[in-house]
Write a protein that holds these residues in place. Structure first.
Motif: not given
Ligand code: SF4
Length: 457
Positions: A316, A321, A333-334, A336, A338, A356, A360-361, A364, A366, A370-371, A378
């Motif tokens: 990502f 974003f 993209p989810a 949430k 930042l 973020a 949440d991350c 997640c 994804m 993303c991270v 992120r």
């Molecule tokens: S990892 Fe975090 S910032 Fe990335 S899409 Fe998921 S919730 Fe959103």
């Protein structure tokens, strides 16, 4: 039938030096164009009006030095020898056929002692520039800048390593001002928390430096494609109309090109009164602070198109974003948020940090896209000068952009090549940054006089 040239040189002639110098000789054309009497006014304060031995005429002194730079004679001893036998040089200096040429050591002592720390050579350079401007040779529309290395008179083998006090630069001081302003704005509106102990300076108070004991002002240069060793950098700005050099500044060889740039642009605008509309330089000058300041001054910057761009370790990218301008946060993209967390300094940039929520991350699906492995949530870094960079880069790739870059190459690189080949810019004889600056100014003055004669003489 063979001719032998013998015993012709013992005749007596009735002749003056005026007859010996051809009418279209470069120095005659130069003398017709430039009024050197300004040298008397500029130097009158350095001579006692009542006492002392009669001095060398200051116009002769400056013309003596100019001969060296106009004809690429680096040593002052050799300039003296050349003036002794060259009728045109004698004529230019106003010396008669049998008159004694000023001794090279007298010229050196005058330059080193009488004018020391007085910026006389800079004022003379600016006087010549003013005459170029009056003659319409400076159009002020486009100013082109570049730097070149000038070899210091210091041995590479005798360098030593020292611990020196860290000195902040004009560029960093400007960044400090922008950072303080942005921090105050964000803290006032409650977007970030006030700093507890002020920003921890990332610069160390002492830094390791390589210096030469013979010329401690010179800087160790280590750039790809350039010679390694003790050098100075001559930062030179040229007007694009006729290639007249409008400004010269000298720094040690280890200084980044972009550091003195804004200071010089402001100097040209405020001190020389140049009303430039556009400037061009190589990619080393396209720092975001430079874009910001030039935007504020209403000056368009043309630098080579940026290559590469931001690199990501994860799938990502920033484009994935969505930025919500009114609320000042990003949506990932989810779905949430930042939110803005802090303001950070990144060497040559100042960034707003959006992050973020860690929970949440971590939950997640994804996360791996993303991270990166070294982070827990992120982060997006937004340069506070991003908008200014975008505005300055709008014309990248346009025909005008390409044409300006070509002009920059012709005038900047062409001028340096000419100065190095014919006007003593390849190396220095004297030591210290003041002497280096005088040397580069004289070289640029010689080039300006040559271009002036070529255009108008
Ligand atoms: S990892 Fe975090 S910032 Fe990335 S899409 Fe998921 S919730 Fe959103």
């Amino acid at each position: 039938m063979m001719t032998r040239t013998e015993n012709k040189q013992i005749k007596f002639h009735m002749i003056t030096i005026e007859n010996l110098v051809p009418e279209n000789h470069f120095l005659r054309r130069l003398n017709r164009l430039v009024d050197f009497s300004f040298i008397y006014e500029e130097t009158q304060d350095y001579y006692c009006k009542k006492n002392g031995r009669p001095s060398i005429d200051p116009v002769v002194l400056i013309k003596y030095l100019l001969i060296g730079f106009l004809y690429g004679i680096a040593s002052e001893r050799r300039i003296e020898q050349e003036i002794q036998v060259n009728m045109a040089y004698r004529w230019f200096l106003g010396l008669d056929l049998d008159e004694r040429v000023p001794d090279h050591s007298t010229i050196s002592q005058n330059r080193r002692r009488r004018f020391r720390g007085e910026n006389v050579i800079r004022r003379l350079f600016e006087q010549v520039l003013e005459q170029c401007m009056e003659m319409g040779l400076v159009k002020e529309e486009l100013i082109l800048t570049d730097s070149t290395h000038v070899k210091a008179n210091a041995s590479f083998k005798r360098n030593i390593q020292i611990l020196a006090e860290h000195e902040t630069t004009d560029y960093m001081e400007r960044l400090d001002i922008y950072e303080a302003r942005e921090r105050e704005r964000l803290e006032t509106c409650g977007a970030i928390k006030p700093q507890r102990n002020g920003r921890l300076k990332e610069e160390k108070s002492q830094v390791q430096r390589i210096i030469s004991p013979t010329d401690p002002d010179a800087g160790m240069m280590k750039r790809p494609g350039k010679p390694v060793g003790m050098h100075y950098l001559s930062h030179q700005s040229v007007d694009a109309a006729y290639g007249i050099v409008v400004d010269v500044a000298v720094t040690p060889g280890n200084v980044n090109d972009s550091e003195p740039y804004l200071e010089r642009i402001e100097y040209m605008c405020s001190h020389l009164g140049l009303k430039m509309k556009a400037v061009s330089a190589d990619s080393a000058y396209s720092a975001s602070l430079i874009c910001q300041r030039l935007n504020e001054m209403g000056i368009r910057l043309y630098t080579p198109k940026a290559t590469g761009g931001a690199t990501y370790k994860v799938e990502f990218k920033r484009e994935n974003f969505k930025y919500q301008k009114e609320k000042d946060y990003f949506i990932c993209p989810a779905g949430k948020k930042l939110t803005l967390r802090s303001l950070e300094r990144e060497h040559y940039n100042i960034c707003r940090i959006y992050r973020a929520d860690r929970k949440d991350c971590q939950m997640c699906p994804m996360l791996s896209q993303c991270v990166s492995a070294s982070q827990r949530s992120r982060t997006i870094r937004v340069n506070i000068f991003e908008e200014a960079v975008k505005i300055q880069r709008e014309r990248d790739g346009s025909p005008l952009h390409r044409q300006i870059l070509k002009e920059r190459q012709i005038w900047c690189e062409g001028s340096f090549a000419t100065q190095k080949a014919h006007h003593n810019l390849s190396g220095l004889f004297r030591r210290g940054i003041e002497a280096a600056e005088e040397h580069c100014l004289l070289s640029a003055m010689a080039l300006n006089l040559k271009r002036m004669v070529k255009c108008l003489g």
